[in-house]
Every structure is written in structure tokens, then in C-alpha cells.
Design a protein around this motif. Structure first.
Motif, short mmCIF file in Angstrom:
data_model
loop_
_atom_site.label_atom_id
_atom_site.label_comp_id
_atom_site.label_asym_id
_atom_site.label_seq_id
_atom_site.Cartn_x
_atom_site.Cartn_y
_atom_site.Cartn_z
N ALA A 262 52.96 -15.37 24.79
CA ALA A 262 52.06 -14.21 24.87
C ALA A 262 52.86 -12.92 24.79
CB ALA A 262 51.26 -14.25 26.17
N LEU B 187 49.28 -19.05 33.28
CA LEU B 187 48.26 -18.01 33.49
C LEU B 187 47.13 -18.01 32.47
CD1 LEU B 187 49.90 -14.62 34.56
CD2 LEU B 187 48.17 -15.95 35.75
N LEU B 188 47.47 -18.27 31.21
CA LEU B 188 46.43 -18.18 30.17
C LEU B 188 45.40 -19.29 30.26
CD1 LEU B 188 47.93 -17.27 26.68
CD2 LEU B 188 45.91 -16.28 27.71
C1 HEM Z 1 50.55 -5.73 21.80
C2 HEM Z 1 50.81 -6.65 22.70
C3 HEM Z 1 49.80 -7.49 23.45
C4 HEM Z 1 48.46 -7.67 23.25
C5 HEM Z 1 47.59 -7.03 22.18
C6 HEM Z 1 48.00 -8.61 24.26
C7 HEM Z 1 46.68 -9.03 24.40
C8 HEM Z 1 46.24 -9.89 25.37
C9 HEM Z 1 44.88 -10.34 25.51
C10 HEM Z 1 43.71 -9.92 24.62
C11 HEM Z 1 44.83 -11.20 26.56
C12 HEM Z 1 43.64 -12.02 26.99
C13 HEM Z 1 42.88 -11.43 28.14
C14 HEM Z 1 41.54 -12.09 28.35
O1 HEM Z 1 41.27 -13.25 27.98
O2 HEM Z 1 40.72 -11.41 28.93
C15 HEM Z 1 46.18 -11.29 27.10
C16 HEM Z 1 46.54 -12.06 28.19
C17 HEM Z 1 47.82 -12.20 28.63
N1 HEM Z 1 48.94 -11.57 28.15
FE1 HEM Z 1 48.98 -10.19 26.67
N2 HEM Z 1 49.07 -8.98 25.03
C18 HEM Z 1 50.19 -8.32 24.58
C19 HEM Z 1 51.45 -8.38 25.12
C20 HEM Z 1 51.83 -9.14 26.19
C21 HEM Z 1 53.13 -9.15 26.79
C22 HEM Z 1 54.32 -8.29 26.35
C23 HEM Z 1 53.10 -10.09 27.81
C24 HEM Z 1 54.19 -10.53 28.74
C25 HEM Z 1 55.38 -10.00 28.79
C26 HEM Z 1 51.77 -10.65 27.84
C27 HEM Z 1 51.34 -11.62 28.71
C28 HEM Z 1 50.03 -12.02 28.86
C29 HEM Z 1 49.59 -13.00 29.85
C30 HEM Z 1 50.48 -13.76 30.82
C31 HEM Z 1 48.20 -13.10 29.72
C32 HEM Z 1 47.27 -13.94 30.60
C33 HEM Z 1 46.85 -13.03 31.76
C34 HEM Z 1 45.89 -13.63 32.77
O3 HEM Z 1 45.00 -14.40 32.40
O4 HEM Z 1 46.01 -13.30 33.95
N3 HEM Z 1 51.02 -10.04 26.85
N4 HEM Z 1 47.02 -10.48 26.36
#
Ligand code: HEM
Length: 456
Positions: free
Chosen positions: A267, A94-95
Motif C-alpha cells: 500500500a 490492516l487492509l
Molecule cells: C498517493 C498515495 C496513496 C493513496 C492514493 C492511498 C489510498 C488509499 C485508499 C483509497 C485506502 C483505502 C481506504 C478505505 O478503504 O476506506 C488506503 C488504505 C491504506 N493505505 Fe493508503 N494510499 C496511499 C499511500 C499510502 C502509504 C504511503 C501508506 C503507508 C506508508 C499507505 C498505507 C495504507 C494502509 C495501511 C491502508 C489501510 C488502512 C486501514 O484500513 O486502516 N497508503 N490507502
């Protein structure tokens, strides 16, 4: 903000200096200080040279960020901005994907993060925190200090692995956590140094290959076991395994599954672990907030473990998490690449421009945050948040690519903090100099060494 097509637009302000080398070195070494300086000198939009004719456009105006990440998100690609991670996460998670394949995978994964599903995970999350409390009794008995970030990584890795893939990593957590740590260290280093290609057997390359190999073996073993068992566990991995392409009828390949699993594991644990670590640190520096949180936990729980239903009573604890992510956003910026010429805040944004919206900077924007450097959880009361633009605060980004795990993470962080704080105070060692360092996520450099005190 209005679009004025056909009118020649102004170039965004920024330094005229930065010869051929531009600000690359500073960007790689200490991008946060550079971003803060650029913001203070040039304001809400700044253009500066990274290297040669490569320019960075940093947007710190909430409306401009809203435009880039949400209203005109289709003009801002993410995959190219995440190339560094491909050697670890692959290019099919996804990322690191964009366009229709991203949309398909996002829709596939979304049900695993549905509100009700997440609510059902609360007991598992508090169980992981309880196990930590039990293990910490040893430290208490021996009056021994320990490193806190490592402990938080352990809990969050255990939680995400069980929640999404139904695996128990309690025994492997240290090894997997260390392998992630070592691969991320390498990737961060590669941002600021010219590295020999991976096939050259330098010590650093070998260590990276070994750690990555360890993670790959762990993930492929998990895939093979699940394919062989045919069991539907109702988790994210089962959803991925059952998915079929609507045109070809084909399922996801092992490589695709690997990339998705690695992405979720990474992530889903690093970010929440750093948030929790900074929350403990900030609480230790602000005893009046710590005291207030203890009082809230006591009155809401009277000594028992929190449940999902208790969350509405833990509002101050939750505000501590919000304020922690304001000051120390785990991912300090959201990068994008502009696809076609555009305009933001009245300035020209050319195709292929490297864009960044830095949450670290915007979370300190004096137009939206009074005394921005002060720790003040009550900024997040509904009254004080009412007039704040949405993109003045975006630790989880925003728009279609916003973090899929945000509700998961917020619930997890609040429950883990409340469970452990019901039993212990966490006190950093006095000689522990705490410096924030960006190592993919924003961490205390060298970790945070603490001792614990039982709460009476
Ligand atoms: C305090 C905890 C977290 C923070 C601050 C955070 C922050 C972020 C940020 C800033 C992005 C990038 C979005 C973009 O480029 O616009 C992201 C994407 C993502 N995060 Fe988190 N995240 C956290 C926790 C989690 C958790 C717990 C999971 C999974 C269980 C997760 C899974 C993902 C995934 C898969 C993406 C990619 C989503 C996409 O592009 O559709 N994250 N996160």
C-alpha cells in the motif's frame, strides 16, 4: 440526507437489462468505463446487476459517500470487499481486517504516522530522490530512454521500507518490485478470468507462487533478524514487536507481522509511484504548468534540495499532486459491503449489497468540477476549494478507514517531484501511446517510456 425508518423505500435507479450474467464481464475488464457510463445515465446513485442476484450500488453523491464512509461507517464492512488480496497480503493485515482487531492494529500503527515522525523522514525521502537523480545521469550521458513507472516504484519502495522497517532495499528494489508487479498482475487477471486453483501447476500459477514465495521469504527473514537482534529501532516494526495483547499478554505472531509488513510495503509504494508517474506525464502535456512549477522550485530552493521546512513554499507543486490524483486516483474506488438494511440518498440499500464509491467518477462530477477533464492544478487553491464538499475529492478515502499513510504520501510525492524537477525535465517518448489501465492501481498501460533533459 434524512433517515426514514419504517417507510418502504424506492429501489435505486439502474438498467433493467443485464441478464443472468449482468455486467460482470465489463466490471472485470473495464470497470472505469462502466462506472462512468452508469453515472452519466443514472446519476448519483445507481444499482446494477453484477452476476445472478448480486447487485452493485455505486454512490457518487458526496453526502451519500460521507454517510457510508464516515457517519455510518460501522454499517459498511471492508474486509469482504478485499478478499482478492488475501492470497498475497494474508488475512491479518490492516487492509483485510475489520472490527475490534482492525481498531487494535490501527491504534498500534498510528504513532508511526504521527506528524512529527513523518516530518523527520523528509531528509531520507529527498536522499532517495537524489540517488535517483545521480543514477539518471547515466541515462543523460548515454542519451538513453527508460521506463518511468519502474523508476518511481524503486524510489517509493526504498522510502517506505526504510521509513517503516529501517531496511535498505536499494540492492533488492528491482527484484522485490518485480515480484510485487508479477503478483498484482496475477491477482488482477484472476478478477476477470476463471483460474485453476493455485496447486495446479500452470505457468501462471507457478510464476505467481514463485513471486509470492520470494516476497514471503524476504519478509520472514526481516522478522527473524529483528526478533533475534532485540534492537528497538523506534520504527513501525519495533512498535509491532513490542505490542502485547491487553487480555492475553501475547505478542504478534510471525504470520500477523508478515501480513502487516506486506500490506504496508504494497500500500505504501504502488500508490505513490503511480501518482508521481502520472504527475510527470501531465506536466509534460501542460508546459505552462511545468514552467510555473519550475519557477516555484527555483524561487523556493535556488538550486538546493528541498527540506520539510520548504513545503509551505511549494504550494503549486503540491497542487499538481492534488490535481494528478483527481484525474488519476491511484485506487479508483472504495468498496464496502452493507451489513444491515440502510438508506442512502432516499434509496433502499439492502444488507449484503456490494457498495462502491468511485473516486474516478466523483472526481469528474460536473456539479463539483468545472471542465472536469481539464488539468487545472489551481482548482486546489483554498479559495476555489472552499465550497467543495469533502467527499467530492477522496483519493485517500475518508472516515475511520481512510488511508493511514496520506500525509506520508503527500509529503513524499511533493519532495520527490521537487527534487527531481530541480534537475531534469521528463519527456515521454513521442510514440508512447498512454492509456490508463487498472492493474490494482491506475497505471499507464505497459509503463511510460521517457527521456530526460537537464534543466539549465
Ligand atoms: C498517493 C498515495 C496513496 C493513496 C492514493 C492511498 C489510498 C488509499 C485508499 C483509497 C485506502 C483505502 C481506504 C478505505 O478503504 O476506506 C488506503 C488504505 C491504506 N493505505 Fe493508503 N494510499 C496511499 C499511500 C499510502 C502509504 C504511503 C501508506 C503507508 C506508508 C499507505 C498505507 C495504507 C494502509 C495501511 C491502508 C489501510 C488502512 C486501514 O484500513 O486502516 N497508503 N490507502
Amino acid at each position: 440526507m434524512t433517515q426514514t425508518k419504517g417507510v418502504s423505500l424506492k429501489e435505486a435507479p439502474g438498467p433493467q437489462d443485464g441478464a443472468f450474467g449482468g455486467y460482470m464481464r465489463e466490471l472485470q475488464r473495464d470497470s472505469l468505463s462502466l462506472f462512468m457510463r452508469m453515472f452519466r445515465e443514472y446519476g448519483d446513485i445507481v444499482r446494477f446487476r453484477a452476476l445472478g442476484n448480486i447487485y452493485v450500488y455505486m454512490i457518487s453523491d458526496p453526502d451519500g459517500i460521507d454517510y457510508m464512509l464516515r457517519r455510518n461507517s460501522q454499517n459498511y464492512a471492508r474486509a469482504t470487499a478485499h478478499k482478492t488480496f488475501e492470497s498475497l497480503l494474508g488475512n491479518e493485515g490492516l487492509l483485510t481486517i475489520d472490527g475490534p482487531s482492525w481498531l487494535r492494529q490501527r491504534r498500534l500503527a498510528q504513532p508511526a504516522f504521527h506528524r512529527q515522525r513523518i516530518a523527520a523522514l523528509a531528509p531520507m525521502m529527498t536522499r532517495a530522490a537524489e540517488q535517483t537523480v545521480q543514477r539518471w545521469q547515466e541515462y543523460e550521458n548515454r542519451q538513453e530512454s527508460f521506463e518511468l513507472l519502474h523508476e518511481m516504484m524503486r524510489i517509493t519502495l526504498q522510502i517506505v521500507a526504510e521509513a517503516l522497517f529501517s531496511i535498505d532495499v536499494t540492492r533488492d528494489a528491482d527484484q522485490i518490485g518485480a515480484a510485487f508487479g508479477s503478483t498484482l498482475g496475477y491477482l488482477q487477471h484472476s478478477l476477470s478470468h476463471i483460474m485453476p486453483p493455485l496447486f495446479v501447476p500452470t505457468r501462471r500459477n507457478r510464476e505467481y507462487q514463485e513471486a509470492r514465495g520470494q516476497l514471503d521469504r524476504f519478509v520472514y527473514k526481516l522478522i527473524a533478524e529483528r526478533r533475534n537482534s532485540d534492537e528497538d529501532k523506534g520504527d513501525l516494526l519495533s512498535m509491532f514487536l513490542q505490542a502485547r495483547d491487553s487480555d492475553t499478554g501475547e505478542g504478534m505472531s510471525d504470520k500477523q507481522l508478515h501480513d502487516e509488513i506486506m500490506t504496508m510495503l504494497l500500500a505504501g509504494h504502488e500508490t505513490t509511484a503511480t501518482t508521481l508517474t502520472w504527475a510527470w506525464y501531465l506536466l509534460s502535456q501542460h508546459p505552462e504548468s511545468e514552467q510555473r512549477m519550475h519557477e516555484e522550485i527555483e524561487s523556493a530552493l535556488s538550486g538546493r534540495t528541498p527540506t520539510f521546512e520548504d513545503l509551505p513554499k511549494l504550494t503549486y507543486t503540491r497542487m499538481i499532486i492534488d490535481e494528478t490524483m483527481r484525474l488519476y486516483p491511484p485506487t479508483t474506488g472504495v468498496p464496502r459491503t452493507c451489513i444491515a438494511d440502510d438508506e442512502i440518498c432516499g434509496y433502499r440499500i439492502p444488507a449484503r449489497a456490494n457498495m462502491v464509491a468511485s473516486s474516478y467518477v466523483v472526481h469528474r462530477h460536473p456539479a463539483y468540477w468545472e471542465h472536469p477533464e481539464q488539468f487545472d492544478p489551481e482548482r486546489f487553491t483554498p479559495e476555489r476549494s472552499a465550497d467543495r464538499p469533502q467527499f467530492a475529492y477522496f483519493p485517500f478515502s475518508g472516515g475511520p478507514r481512510q488511508c493511514i499513510g496520506n500525509s506520508f504520501a503527500l509529503m513524499e510525492a511533493t519532495l520527490v517531484l521537487a527534487t527531481i524537477a530541480g534537475r531534469y525535465r521528463v519527456c515521454p517518448l513521442p510514440d508512447n501511446q498512454v492509456i490508463a489501465e487498472q492493474l490494482v492501481t491506475l497505471r499507464p498501460r505497459g509503463g511510460l517510456f521517457v527521456h530526460i533533459e537537464p534543466r539549465s
